[in-house]
Design an enzyme around this catalytic site. Structure first.
Site, short mmCIF file in Angstrom:
data_model
loop_
_atom_site.label_atom_id
_atom_site.label_comp_id
_atom_site.label_asym_id
_atom_site.label_seq_id
_atom_site.Cartn_x
_atom_site.Cartn_y
_atom_site.Cartn_z
N LYS A 12 0.84 -1.21 0.00
CA LYS A 12 0.00 0.00 0.00
C LYS A 12 0.88 1.27 0.00
CE LYS A 12 -3.91 -2.33 2.25
NZ LYS A 12 -4.77 -2.42 3.46
N TYR A 52 -12.07 -3.22 -3.86
CA TYR A 52 -12.58 -3.40 -2.49
C TYR A 52 -14.11 -3.40 -2.46
CZ TYR A 52 -7.91 -2.97 -0.41
OH TYR A 52 -6.59 -3.19 -0.03
N THR A 94 -5.58 -7.12 10.73
CA THR A 94 -5.83 -5.84 10.08
C THR A 94 -5.28 -4.63 10.84
OG1 THR A 94 -7.86 -6.84 9.21
CG2 THR A 94 -7.66 -4.44 9.03
N ASN A 115 -2.02 0.06 7.07
CA ASN A 115 -1.48 -1.22 7.56
C ASN A 115 -0.57 -1.91 6.53
OD1 ASN A 115 -3.39 -2.04 5.77
ND2 ASN A 115 -4.63 -3.18 7.25
N GLU A 129 -8.76 -11.34 -7.40
CA GLU A 129 -7.82 -10.23 -7.27
C GLU A 129 -6.67 -10.33 -8.28
OE1 GLU A 129 -6.82 -10.31 -3.11
OE2 GLU A 129 -8.85 -9.73 -2.52
#
Ligand code: CDP
Ligand code: MG
Length: 156
Positions: A12, A52, A94, A115, A129
């Site tokens: 991320k 998402y 998470t 995260n 995905e």
């Protein structure tokens, strides 16, 4: 590789921004997983809303989407035995603050939004995905030990 699975891992914007992409990739290579595809992308809101989609309508989604499109992502596909569950164990739960000691999110993540990484949570989500980001031709299967064997032959 017999009975090997594939999983989708995304570094991320916080992971890329902190200069941790190499260290995160190294962790999975060290584990013995095989890197099959990797791409750096500049995500759009609609791309990540689609990715998402399972979280549509949840209160955290707007702020999370703002974060996840705030910088580049590195999207990878890893292959290996039980790779889906093992990668989830390695990244931790998470909320980075509550993730188990030694997990990537606990070591380098910030909180439950920032995260560090995404990883597929099941076989069906992994398939969806991987297909979301890569065409079948972009997944490179190869013999992980071929170079090692070649070097052993040269040295003999
Ligand atoms: O990524 P993981 O499967 O562990 O969690 P998730 O429940 O599928 O949520 C997807 C992502 O949304 C998380 O990884 C967090 O980055 C973010 N999130 C958030 O910002 N606030 C929450 N309360 C829960 C999740
Ligand atoms: Mg999830």
């Amino acid at each position: 590789m017999k009975n090997a699975e594939m999983t989708c891992l995304i570094i991320k914007p916080d992971g890329v921004g902190k200069g941790l992409a190499g260290k995160i990739i190294d962790r999975f290579e060290t584990e013995g997983f095989q890197l099959m595809a990797m791409r750096m992308i500049r995500p759009t809101q609609s791309l990540m809303e689609g990715f998402y989609a399972e979280h549509k309508g949840k209160p955290f989604l707007p702020a999370f989407l703002e974060f996840v499109v705030s910088g580049p992502l590195v999207v990878c596909v890893w292959k290996g035995m039980d790779v889906i569950v093992r990668v989830r164990q390695i990244i931790g739960s998470t909320d980075s603050q509550k993730a188990a000691p030694g997990t990537l999110r606990r070591v380098w993540g910030t909180d439950q939004r920032r995260n560090l990484v995404h990883a597929s949570d099941s076989g069906s989500s992994a398939q969806r995905e991987i297909e979301y980001f890569f065409s079948p031709e972009e997944l490179s299967d190869y013999q992980p030990n071929a170079w090692k064997q070649a070097e052993e032959i040269v040295l003999c």
